[in-house]
Scaffold this motif. Sequence first.
Motif, PDB file in Angstrom:
ATOM      1  N   MET A 371      -0.062 -14.062   3.816  1.00 27.24           N
ATOM      2  CA  MET A 371      -0.786 -15.061   2.690  1.00 27.24           C
ATOM      3  C   MET A 371      -1.504 -14.887   1.404  1.00 27.24           C
ATOM      4  N   PRO A 372      -2.050 -15.196   1.680  1.00 31.60           N
ATOM      5  CA  PRO A 372      -3.440 -15.041   0.744  1.00 31.60           C
ATOM      6  C   PRO A 372      -3.656 -13.196   0.087  1.00 31.60           C
ATOM      7  N   PHE A 373      -3.065 -12.575   0.560  1.00 31.03           N
ATOM      8  CA  PHE A 373      -2.427 -11.223   0.532  1.00 31.03           C
ATOM      9  C   PHE A 373      -1.433 -10.590  -0.892  1.00 31.03           C
ATOM     10  N   THR A 374      -0.543 -11.464  -0.405  1.00 29.76           N
ATOM     11  CA  THR A 374       0.727 -11.668  -1.352  1.00 29.76           C
ATOM     12  C   THR A 374       0.373 -12.799  -2.609  1.00 29.76           C
ATOM     13  N   LEU A 375      -0.309 -14.301  -2.490  1.00 30.16           N
ATOM     14  CA  LEU A 375      -1.060 -14.631  -3.679  1.00 30.16           C
ATOM     15  C   LEU A 375      -1.537 -13.606  -4.891  1.00 30.16           C
ATOM     16  N   LEU A 376      -2.342 -12.464  -4.076  1.00 31.01           N
ATOM     17  CA  LEU A 376      -3.212 -11.600  -5.291  1.00 31.01           C
ATOM     18  C   LEU A 376      -2.884 -11.128  -6.244  1.00 31.01           C
ATOM     19  N   LEU A 377      -1.723 -10.270  -4.841  1.00 35.81           N
ATOM     20  CA  LEU A 377      -0.626  -9.333  -5.031  1.00 35.81           C
ATOM     21  C   LEU A 377       0.433  -9.879  -6.148  1.00 35.81           C
ATOM     22  N   ARG A 378       0.560 -11.202  -6.291  1.00 32.62           N
ATOM     23  CA  ARG A 378       1.811 -11.697  -7.263  1.00 32.62           C
ATOM     24  C   ARG A 378       1.052 -11.750  -8.509  1.00 32.62           C
ATOM     25  N   ALA A 379      -0.270 -12.074  -8.571  1.00 34.99           N
ATOM     26  CA  ALA A 379      -0.891 -12.191  -9.186  1.00 34.99           C
ATOM     27  C   ALA A 379      -1.087 -11.404 -10.403  1.00 34.99           C
ATOM     28  N   LEU A 380      -1.350  -9.810  -9.473  1.00 34.04           N
ATOM     29  CA  LEU A 380      -1.415  -8.846 -10.744  1.00 34.04           C
ATOM     30  C   LEU A 380       0.038  -8.666 -10.843  1.00 34.04           C
ATOM     31  N   TYR A 381       0.948  -8.503 -10.557  1.00 29.47           N
ATOM     32  CA  TYR A 381       2.239  -7.952  -9.790  1.00 29.47           C
ATOM     33  C   TYR A 381       2.545  -8.514 -11.468  1.00 29.47           C
ATOM     34  N   GLN A 382       1.970  -9.891 -11.638  1.00 30.94           N
ATOM     35  CA  GLN A 382       3.150 -10.479 -12.297  1.00 30.94           C
ATOM     36  C   GLN A 382       1.771 -10.562 -14.240  1.00 30.94           C
ATOM     37  N   VAL A 383       0.475  -9.888 -14.052  1.00 33.07           N
ATOM     38  CA  VAL A 383      -0.040  -9.375 -15.278  1.00 33.07           C
ATOM     39  C   VAL A 383       0.617  -7.796 -15.665  1.00 33.07           C
ATOM     40  N   LEU A 384       0.653  -7.061 -14.775  1.00 30.63           N
ATOM     41  CA  LEU A 384       1.232  -5.967 -15.267  1.00 30.63           C
ATOM     42  C   LEU A 384       2.532  -6.199 -15.483  1.00 30.63           C
ATOM     43  N   ILE A 385       3.576  -7.271 -15.942  1.00 33.05           N
ATOM     44  CA  ILE A 385       4.757  -8.036 -16.006  1.00 33.05           C
ATOM     45  C   ILE A 385       4.691  -8.365 -17.378  1.00 33.05           C
ATOM     46  N   GLU A 386       3.754  -8.933 -17.460  1.00 36.55           N
ATOM     47  CA  GLU A 386       3.218  -9.471 -19.213  1.00 36.55           C
ATOM     48  C   GLU A 386       3.079  -8.451 -19.805  1.00 36.55           C
ATOM     49  N   ARG A 387       2.302  -7.920 -19.359  1.00 33.32           N
ATOM     50  CA  ARG A 387       1.278  -6.715 -20.370  1.00 33.32           C
ATOM     51  C   ARG A 387       2.504  -5.574 -21.100  1.00 33.32           C
ATOM     52  N   SER A 388       3.578  -5.616 -19.849  1.00 32.50           N
ATOM     53  CA  SER A 388       4.295  -3.893 -20.385  1.00 32.50           C
ATOM     54  C   SER A 388       5.454  -5.139 -21.329  1.00 32.50           C
ATOM     55  N   THR A 389       5.957  -6.188 -21.257  1.00 32.73           N
ATOM     56  CA  THR A 389       6.520  -7.129 -22.224  1.00 32.73           C
ATOM     57  C   THR A 389       6.435  -6.718 -23.243  1.00 32.73           C
ATOM     58  N   ILE A 390       5.055  -6.862 -23.928  1.00 32.53           N
ATOM     59  CA  ILE A 390       5.003  -6.522 -25.424  1.00 32.53           C
ATOM     60  C   ILE A 390       4.277  -5.369 -25.316  1.00 32.53           C
ATOM     61  N   LEU A 391       4.240  -4.300 -24.130  1.00 30.46           N
ATOM     62  CA  LEU A 391       3.672  -2.632 -24.455  1.00 30.46           C
ATOM     63  C   LEU A 391       2.529  -2.748 -24.381  1.00 30.46           C
ATOM     64  N   PHE A 392       1.089  -3.256 -23.976  1.00 29.43           N
ATOM     65  CA  PHE A 392       0.523  -4.099 -24.156  1.00 29.43           C
ATOM     66  C   PHE A 392      -0.337  -3.384 -25.094  1.00 29.43           C
ATOM     67  N   ARG A 393       0.427  -4.150 -26.217  1.00 31.20           N
ATOM     68  CA  ARG A 393      -0.329  -3.901 -27.553  1.00 31.20           C
ATOM     69  C   ARG A 393      -0.997  -5.947 -27.835  1.00 31.20           C
ATOM     70  N   ARG A 394      -0.953  -6.403 -28.774  1.00 34.14           N
ATOM     71  CA  ARG A 394      -1.777  -7.984 -28.990  1.00 34.14           C
ATOM     72  C   ARG A 394      -0.158  -7.916 -29.875  1.00 34.14           C
TER      73      ARG A 394
END
Length: 564
Positions: A371-394
């Motif tokens: 559970m704790p490992f999955t929660l941390l991994l999920r947060a990092l995974y969502q960060v990756l998705i979000e940044r890739s959505t805007i192509l890591f730009r501002r």
Amino acid sequence: VHVGEMTVLDINTSMGDGAQLGHSSSLSAGQSIPAGEHRYGSPAQESTVFDYRNVPPAPYGRLRRFTFSVAQLLNWIVFSSLLFGAIIAVVSFIEGRLYFDVSDISVFSEPMFYWDALLISGVLLFGSILVGLVVVATVPRLLNLALKPDRTYPLYGPRYWIHRVIGRMTNVPLFTRLFGDSSYIVRYLRWVGYDLSNDVVQTGSNFGLMVKHDNPYLVSIGRGSMIADGLSAINADYSDTAFRLSRVTIGENNFLGNYVAYPSQGKTGANCLLGTKVLVPVDGEVHRGTGLLGAPSFHIPRSVQRDLGLNHPQSPEDFHRRLAAKNRHNLVTMGMFLLGQWVFSFTFILITIGLADLTQVTGVNVFALAMPFTLLLRALYQVLIERSTILFRRQKARQCSIYDPYFWSHERFWKLTATAMYLPMFSGTPLRTFFWRILGVRVGKRLFDDGCHIPERTMVTVGDHCTFNVGSYLWCHSQEDGAFKSDYIEVGAGCTLGVGAFVHYGVTIGDGAQLASGSLLVKGEEVPPYTRWEGNTAMEVEDFSAVAAGQLPAEQRSLVAIAG
């Protein structure tokens, strides 16, 4: 006493016996409400018109309270047991359906193992979504047959339990996030029970990603209305002994900004604009054809002339063509959202099986780490998705129609964002700052963030030694009718945002400035260094006693809002 929804009580405040504080209000530090008196607004001002305690008493004995509490405890035990059993059943199901011995660690070298796990994770994810959609449309509807509007029921009885179950089963964040900001949210809310007009004016953005209610079968929204994120339809009123359900009716051609608490007693009719965090009037005349902002609310223009030139559709044919294109884009966005959930479900299955294998091989129970490992991994995974959505730009400041392709990409960013579900668990810790930085917020050193909301992270700059209290907002965008606008927010060093404080787009806050709890800084405001601002809408506080007594005239607030 009575305290409304979306309301803040700051430190060093008091309420006497029988005192009342309305919705979307705040008691600022040092304020008090004498016994039996009413207050509303931010900061709270005297109100003698409306009685928020309008539910008659329904006396009951201590046995009812005790029985209900025991039943709630048993419900929690049963639910936890079922959840634990479901996890075991799912793991057993996966092991039984895979064509490999998952107790053998070498199974992870077999390509077909991953294919089977991918199929099973898809069946579990999409099957649970379909079953959930059927459940939210049937079980609460049947339970609602036991409840009647405008009838008083005692607390902690069978009908109170039914009322709570309906609210929990029909307020599903996953579904509003999936269907929100698209044409399909209208169909979903009808499916849940909302009363929407038969000839809905479909805009493709009728509702945002966040909308909630007490009872979906008592919400009516008129034709042509558009609602941003954070609507709370308050159709349940309470006393200390009873509750009563009433219909919430929002008129035709309305636009509601972010985080509006709309009670069943709301006095707005057709063609109204309700600004962000507005205190909806609940007494006096019905407001029509106007805009309302602030707490207490005051009149502003219903629409702004400059918004009419933002490349809106020029004809019915142009509108239908661009709406169809928006719908296609939103469908792809929804597919990307589901695909992201599917990929993580697949990863979770692999983690679960891997930890189970590791437990068998080592003899040490490492399964508890899932559970704790999955929660941390999920947060990092969502960060990756979000940044890739805007192509890591501002992201950049924009003004456009909601039928502009840029806005559709911004909606995609919102749907795939990471904040709502996973960042709250890091509130009040240094990890919160770490995640803001990797999400793109320019953050100085030693930020204490107890739960600030920042939708557009790459458009915010925060100086050193700042303090953001829980429920504060740095909101870099606005959607007003068919117009979308976004701009940067800059927060200087040593600044403080109070509980529930809201900073709109285009705002610059100087070093050492403070924004009091429950306040709203309107768009484009410039806050000088080392000043304190308070109120909804916020103004600089020179004589705090005058603000606390509610002596600032509404005309000053109105001029500030229009100038912004």
